[in-house]
Design an enzyme around this catalytic site. Sequence first.
Site, PDB file in Angstrom:
ATOM      1  N   ASP A 114      27.123  24.474  -9.888  1.00 48.98           N
ATOM      2  CA  ASP A 114      28.695  24.441  -9.875  1.00 48.98           C
ATOM      3  C   ASP A 114      29.140  23.827  -8.538  1.00 48.98           C
ATOM      4  O   ASP A 114      28.420  23.835  -7.593  1.00 48.98           O
ATOM      5  CB  ASP A 114      28.709  26.009  -9.676  1.00 48.98           C
ATOM      6  N   GLU A 179      26.596  29.593  -7.605  1.00 51.53           N
ATOM      7  CA  GLU A 179      26.078  30.046  -6.411  1.00 51.53           C
ATOM      8  C   GLU A 179      27.175  30.087  -5.369  1.00 51.53           C
ATOM      9  O   GLU A 179      27.373  30.873  -4.560  1.00 51.53           O
ATOM     10  CB  GLU A 179      25.407  28.909  -6.046  1.00 51.53           C
ATOM     11  N   GLU A 180      28.344  29.390  -5.701  1.00 49.43           N
ATOM     12  CA  GLU A 180      29.540  29.463  -4.817  1.00 49.43           C
ATOM     13  C   GLU A 180      30.157  30.557  -4.870  1.00 49.43           C
ATOM     14  O   GLU A 180      30.902  31.130  -3.869  1.00 49.43           O
ATOM     15  CB  GLU A 180      30.572  28.379  -5.190  1.00 49.43           C
ATOM     16  N   HIS A 403      32.523  20.616   0.604  1.00 45.08           N
ATOM     17  CA  HIS A 403      33.623  21.399   0.395  1.00 45.08           C
ATOM     18  C   HIS A 403      34.778  20.634   0.935  1.00 45.08           C
ATOM     19  O   HIS A 403      35.950  21.196   1.397  1.00 45.08           O
ATOM     20  CB  HIS A 403      33.812  22.685   0.941  1.00 45.08           C
TER      21      HIS A 403
END
Length: 432
Positions: A114, A179-180, A403
């Site tokens: 992800d 995970e995020e 990010h």
Amino acid sequence: MPDGVAPPLRLDAEGLSDFERRVVEHVDGEALVERLAELIAIPSTANEETPAQRLVAEHMRAIGLETDVWEIDFKTLTRHPAYTVDIDRRDGLGVVGTLRGGDGPTLILNGHVDVVPAGALALWTRPPFELTREGDRLFGRGVVDMKGQLCAAIAAAAAIRAAGAELAGSLQIQSVIGEEDGGAGTLATIDRGHTGDAAIVVEPTAFTLAPAQAGALSFRIRVRGKAAHGALRAEGVDPVEKFIPIFRALRDLEARRNTVVTEPMFAGQELPFALTMGRVEAGIWPSTVAEFLYAEGRYGVAPGEDAAAARAELEDAVATAAADDAWLREHPPGVAWTGAQFEAARIAPDHPIVSTLSGAAHAVTGSPPPLAGVPFGADMRLLVNQGGIPTVLFGPGDVREAHRPDESVALSDLVRAAEILAVTALRFSGVA
């Protein structure tokens, strides 16, 4: 190491054996790039990871790994006490590929597919969901967090297979989702029964070996105001103004907590347990004094720290700041612990996975990796705290590249990571 298990092939850093060197020479950087390009082309944001997971499973099968692919039962998983996901999870796949050997130790390599959204496309100078290669640099959403590392793990397994190595134990690659937003994929993988004797989460640590990770607790503060016409501001109560002393109190709390760090793995780091307010929102109309302000953020906690006591510290800081203001005394701010609640985690720095990985990195690169904790939350906490699996964080790339627009990583670092992971697997699981 469990009783009855043979010791690793090597724990020193005196260079590579001839056999290890042969495995390293089979690491295929071009094949790594091809796999990564296919994976980057899939915008696998939250709840959209299934196509990426199917592709990873195909790549695993192509190199001869046994694969377990299953639909995650979120209805059941949401009842797990460690489930702290902060979005509505609809569906998703778990994927585990195993290079199976004998009854020796099993090493896990864990990585997530992800990615966070691309954000404002105008800020990207290259297409986010298309792998761009410029010399040694690769660009695209997920190249460093962490599709690139996952492809490096697959390249490591492929090299072991291509060199004809037979492990005395097993190498397991866990490709996880979510995970995020809280770690649902790794929790589901543990719940599925996939376990091992040690694990490496291949996060972008810039090749720092991390046997400790900080935790991060999400919170939401509500500050009440009093609405009034903007032209009559004095007749209202502005919650933005009332939030200022609370903000200062939390900055003071952050400073105090980071001056009393007792975890040696974080020594020398300026702000290992940051308190960040990432979202502040107030009001419904430009010419109206706002009725409420909401501030959402993350609260760093140390390994071994009692989470309930840490939460109480923040709540007390907010209450103390409010006690000095007549309006806030009458209308106390509310603190809610919502969203992801990432626990901290650590293992002993002299655990065999630490020494084995350090020795392998030393042998491949010529120098031992730095040893330090990382200030961000990761799935290490679930493997350690829920799975009981000794786990470290280690991987190529700088988390500062994650990010953000034009996310990037060096191809040579991904290849180097694959080499290190392959040698670590040979040494930890042993060679038949």
